[in-house]
Design a protein around this motif. Structure first.
Motif, PDB file in Angstrom:
ATOM      1  N   GLY C 142       0.834  -1.211   0.000  1.00  0.00           N
ATOM      2  CA  GLY C 142       0.000   0.000   0.000  1.00  0.00           C
ATOM      3  C   GLY C 142       0.860   1.248   0.000  1.00  0.00           C
ATOM      4  N   GLN C 143       1.933   1.183   0.732  1.00  0.00           N
ATOM      5  CA  GLN C 143       2.829   2.343   0.766  1.00  0.00           C
ATOM      6  C   GLN C 143       3.487   2.541  -0.596  1.00  0.00           C
ATOM      7  OE1 GLN C 143       5.238   1.133   4.202  1.00  0.00           O
ATOM      8  NE2 GLN C 143       4.288   2.784   5.406  1.00  0.00           N
ATOM      9  N   GLU C 144       3.874   1.442  -1.192  1.00  0.00           N
ATOM     10  CA  GLU C 144       4.509   1.536  -2.507  1.00  0.00           C
ATOM     11  C   GLU C 144       3.543   2.093  -3.541  1.00  0.00           C
ATOM     12  OE1 GLU C 144       5.958  -2.370  -3.247  1.00  0.00           O
ATOM     13  OE2 GLU C 144       7.516  -2.205  -1.705  1.00  0.00           O
ATOM     14  N   ARG C 145       2.292   1.717  -3.402  1.00  0.00           N
ATOM     15  CA  ARG C 145       1.304   2.189  -4.370  1.00  0.00           C
ATOM     16  C   ARG C 145       0.757   3.558  -3.993  1.00  0.00           C
ATOM     17  NH1 ARG C 145      -0.532  -3.214  -5.184  1.00  0.00           N
ATOM     18  NH2 ARG C 145      -2.199  -3.016  -3.665  1.00  0.00           N
ATOM     19  N   GLY C 150       3.672   6.940   3.593  1.00  0.00           N
ATOM     20  CA  GLY C 150       4.961   6.273   3.532  1.00  0.00           C
ATOM     21  C   GLY C 150       5.886   6.619   4.673  1.00  0.00           C
ATOM     22  N   ASP C 151       5.507   7.632   5.449  1.00  0.00           N
ATOM     23  CA  ASP C 151       6.402   8.032   6.538  1.00  0.00           C
ATOM     24  C   ASP C 151       6.197   7.228   7.811  1.00  0.00           C
ATOM     25  OD1 ASP C 151       3.860   9.134   6.730  1.00  0.00           O
ATOM     26  OD2 ASP C 151       4.539  10.701   8.099  1.00  0.00           O
ATOM     27  N   LEU C 157       3.045  -0.329  11.992  1.00  0.00           N
ATOM     28  CA  LEU C 157       1.640  -0.234  11.589  1.00  0.00           C
ATOM     29  C   LEU C 157       0.985  -1.610  11.649  1.00  0.00           C
ATOM     30  CD1 LEU C 157       1.328   2.230   8.554  1.00  0.00           C
ATOM     31  CD2 LEU C 157       0.429   2.473  10.875  1.00  0.00           C
ATOM     32  N   ALA C 158       1.726  -2.601  11.200  1.00  0.00           N
ATOM     33  CA  ALA C 158       1.189  -3.968  11.201  1.00  0.00           C
ATOM     34  C   ALA C 158       0.850  -4.389  12.629  1.00  0.00           C
ATOM     35  CB  ALA C 158       2.194  -4.928  10.588  1.00  0.00           C
ATOM     36  N   VAL C 159       1.757  -4.124  13.527  1.00  0.00           N
ATOM     37  CA  VAL C 159       1.503  -4.497  14.923  1.00  0.00           C
ATOM     38  C   VAL C 159       0.258  -3.793  15.443  1.00  0.00           C
ATOM     39  CG1 VAL C 159       2.384  -4.359  17.272  1.00  0.00           C
ATOM     40  CG2 VAL C 159       3.913  -5.019  15.420  1.00  0.00           C
ATOM     41  N   MET C 160       0.152  -2.513  15.098  1.00  0.00           N
ATOM     42  CA  MET C 160      -1.014  -1.760  15.566  1.00  0.00           C
ATOM     43  C   MET C 160      -2.310  -2.338  15.023  1.00  0.00           C
ATOM     44  SD  MET C 160      -1.104   2.208  16.143  1.00  0.00           S
ATOM     45  CE  MET C 160      -1.808   2.312  17.771  1.00  0.00           C
ATOM     46  N   GLY C 195      -6.071   7.553   9.847  1.00  0.00           N
ATOM     47  CA  GLY C 195      -4.756   7.913  10.348  1.00  0.00           C
ATOM     48  C   GLY C 195      -3.642   7.566   9.372  1.00  0.00           C
ATOM     49  N   ILE C 196      -3.824   6.474   8.643  1.00  0.00           N
ATOM     50  CA  ILE C 196      -2.704   6.017   7.805  1.00  0.00           C
ATOM     51  C   ILE C 196      -2.876   6.352   6.326  1.00  0.00           C
ATOM     52  CG2 ILE C 196      -2.291   4.079   9.366  1.00  0.00           C
ATOM     53  CD1 ILE C 196      -3.414   2.254   7.130  1.00  0.00           C
ATOM     54  N   ARG C 197      -4.047   6.733   5.925  1.00  0.00           N
ATOM     55  CA  ARG C 197      -4.299   6.985   4.509  1.00  0.00           C
ATOM     56  C   ARG C 197      -3.384   8.113   3.991  1.00  0.00           C
ATOM     57  NH1 ARG C 197      -9.620   6.408   2.066  1.00  0.00           N
ATOM     58  NH2 ARG C 197     -10.604   7.135   3.986  1.00  0.00           N
ATOM     59  N   ALA C 198      -2.825   7.844   2.890  1.00  0.00           N
ATOM     60  CA  ALA C 198      -1.987   8.878   2.276  1.00  0.00           C
ATOM     61  C   ALA C 198      -2.876  10.022   1.821  1.00  0.00           C
ATOM     62  CB  ALA C 198      -1.233   8.288   1.085  1.00  0.00           C
ATOM     63  N   ARG C 199      -2.346  11.246   1.977  1.00  0.00           N
ATOM     64  CA  ARG C 199      -3.192  12.375   1.568  1.00  0.00           C
ATOM     65  C   ARG C 199      -2.909  12.837   0.173  1.00  0.00           C
ATOM     66  NH1 ARG C 199      -2.599  14.434   7.594  1.00  0.00           N
ATOM     67  NH2 ARG C 199      -2.138  12.254   7.857  1.00  0.00           N
TER      68      ARG C 199
END
Lengths: 199, 199, 199, 199
Positions: C142-145, C150-151, C157-160, C195-199
């Motif tokens: 997801g970060q790559e795409r 990405g920061d 994140l996975a643990v969360m 919280g994690i969605r790229a803007r």
DNA sequence: TATGAATGAGGCTTCATTCAT
DNA sequence: GATGAATGAAGCCTCATTCAT
């Protein structure tokens, strides 16, 4: 708890009384030193100031029953000279005491007690014997006075009469205290009386 | 321990038999699972293969006594039609069974058992009731056949007759098994018989 | 031969399945060999034909959960390429499996198991690790795409994200299964996603 | 054994403390009265002077954890008014308590305890609820003061934050206590903080 | 393959009793 | 005289496991 220091004799009586009532209500086993102590308002360990062991308390309880039985015997004899009346009075007393008397089979048949402490058993035997003798005496007097058939063995009659006690206690106990002991005793008594009365 | 594997039915019988004898000898409380297991030659836990609990064993023991009582009743009736003879035979059986019957008051008056497991008490009550009824029947028949005085209440007579059982058990037990029950029973019986016999 | 082997395999599956459901319902402790055997319709001793010990069964149960988790992972990935959707689907699956997943903490935290048999613990660790890695992978993609910020550290994140599982299980379990997991998960998910969605 | 007589209060504390550590180490089931007694240096039966049952001890242990949690909550609030700092401090406390907290899932997921003694479960539920509320309060205050994004549901945030606890406990436990909880928590916390911080 | 009897270790709890204070 | 902590023996019961059949 009341940290009251009482005289040994008083305490002893108090303890034995409590023990007897606990035994009658729940049996020897439930007569735990803890329960007994609670009832008297002491710490369990305090009981050991007054009695050497649980066994000693049970023995004292038996002695108390014996004492009461003897008192009743004497009382009965002071009221009327007629032997049949005496027996009837005695039976009445027994029925009234049935709750307390229930303690006896509990003690006698309770495990641990009788097996491990033969003294307890012997003591119970003595109580029983003295009661039987008392009854026998009344009967014998009745025979001498011609109130009771003389062709019957006094001892056997005494055992038979006494036998109504355990029978009643058992029926009463086993029926969850709903069995009408008084009525049953009355009928049994009439039977017995009619059977032994001199003609 | 003898690692002998027995069929459940066999083991069950064996266990109940052992339980009955242990109860008679030392009381329900002393009927510890450990003692019982030792007697049967098993590990304590093995008992739980055959019975769910100690209580279940006690109940089975009561049932066994009940069964034997019923068998005796039937046997007695097959031997003679005379009601007085029947009662005499019955008394004989009782005396012979006295050791086993001793288990009954122990169970009934055993605290813990009766208090915590009312079923046990109820079961004992049923056994007792059925025995009483059997006796009453014999008496009633005797009255119909003119062998027993008809002016006596059959039920009360039954209670009186039955009352000889606990009386004997107690005397025997309390006297440390030295009391001569047989002789005592004989005399009591004669008394009873002479008292109720139709003239 | 082949048939025989298949038979055993079938039985094994059957046993493990039953074990898993018993553990989920009542915990490892209630997973008595007796209860398990009853569930499968065998005698307890028969289980030992198929597994060496209770421990082996528990391990097989863990393996089964692991297998299912992996399958779900794969399924999720086949449905949509979008990482956020994947995570959402995954969460949905988890919620649906919550009852079964409850078996996991029971196994992991159950005494005896983890302490006495470290293999069980290690195995549980492996399952957990593989799940965590699967989630991490999704996130990394997801970060790559550019779908996920990405920061943020993918592993954290996975643990969360994974942390929502035990949290839900606990809340659900401790509230006596009345806690509305679905709603709670939905809200938590929205939070997490925003919280994690790229803007 | 050291026959040291201690005051009940002291002993009680000692016992609960020992129980908590035993539970954390081996689980509720391994919290045998025997093991506990050994740890405290008493005979098993002596424990019953101070607690009525094993269950009572477990409940006391839960209460202790609850008490400590509340103390920490209060402490945290006294140190800084900033909500984000408070949460960070709280997390730090949690990590330090992780060994003790491990006892909680063990108690909660321990079968026998939760199934047979629902009070224990309810009690655990209450502890959990009170912790959740404490966190929620901190967050709500942070939102009011503009330190935390106001568009997030405070309750859900609280659950998420709290969720880090079980997650950490599990990872730590399952990894055989080798997992670096502190580092993991630090990273998770940063994630969480960055996610919720008002811009 | 499956059974059912048997085991042994372990678990919780009760209770009479002792002893220092 | 009274207390309260501590003990040790005993009691009932559960359960994983073995073994002969």
């Amino acid at each position: 708890m009341a940290l009251e220091k009482l005289d040994t004799e008083l305490r002893k009586d108090q303890i034995v009384e409590a023990a007897l009532s606990l035994i009658a209500a729940h049996g020897v086993r439930r007569l735990s030193m803890a329960a007994l102590a609670r009832r008297v308002g002491l710490a369990p360990s305090a009981l050991y100031r007054h009695f050497r062991s649980k066994q000693a308390i049970v023995q004292a309880a038996i002695r108390l029953v014996a004492k009461r039985a003897k008192e009743s015997m004497r009382e009965v004899q002071s009221v009327t000279p007629n032997s049949l009346s005496r027996l009837e009075l005695l039976l009445g007393w027994i029925i009234r005491m049935i709750r307390e008397l229930e303690a006896m089979p509990r003690i006698v048949f309770s495990e641990g007690m009788a097996t491990e402490h033969p003294e307890v058993k012997r003591q119970a035997y003595e109580v029983l014997t003295s009661v039987l003798q008392g009854i026998e005496e009344i009967i014998r007097e009745g025979q001498e006075r011609g109130e009771i058939r003389g062709d019957f063995d006094a001892k056997s009659l005494a055992v038979m009469f006494w036998g109504m006690i355990p029978a009643s206690v058992i029926l009463w106990h086993v029926s969850d205290e709903e069995f009408d002991v008084t009525r049953q005793a009355q009928k049994s008594w009439e039977l017995f009386r009619d059977g032994i009365r001199a003609r």
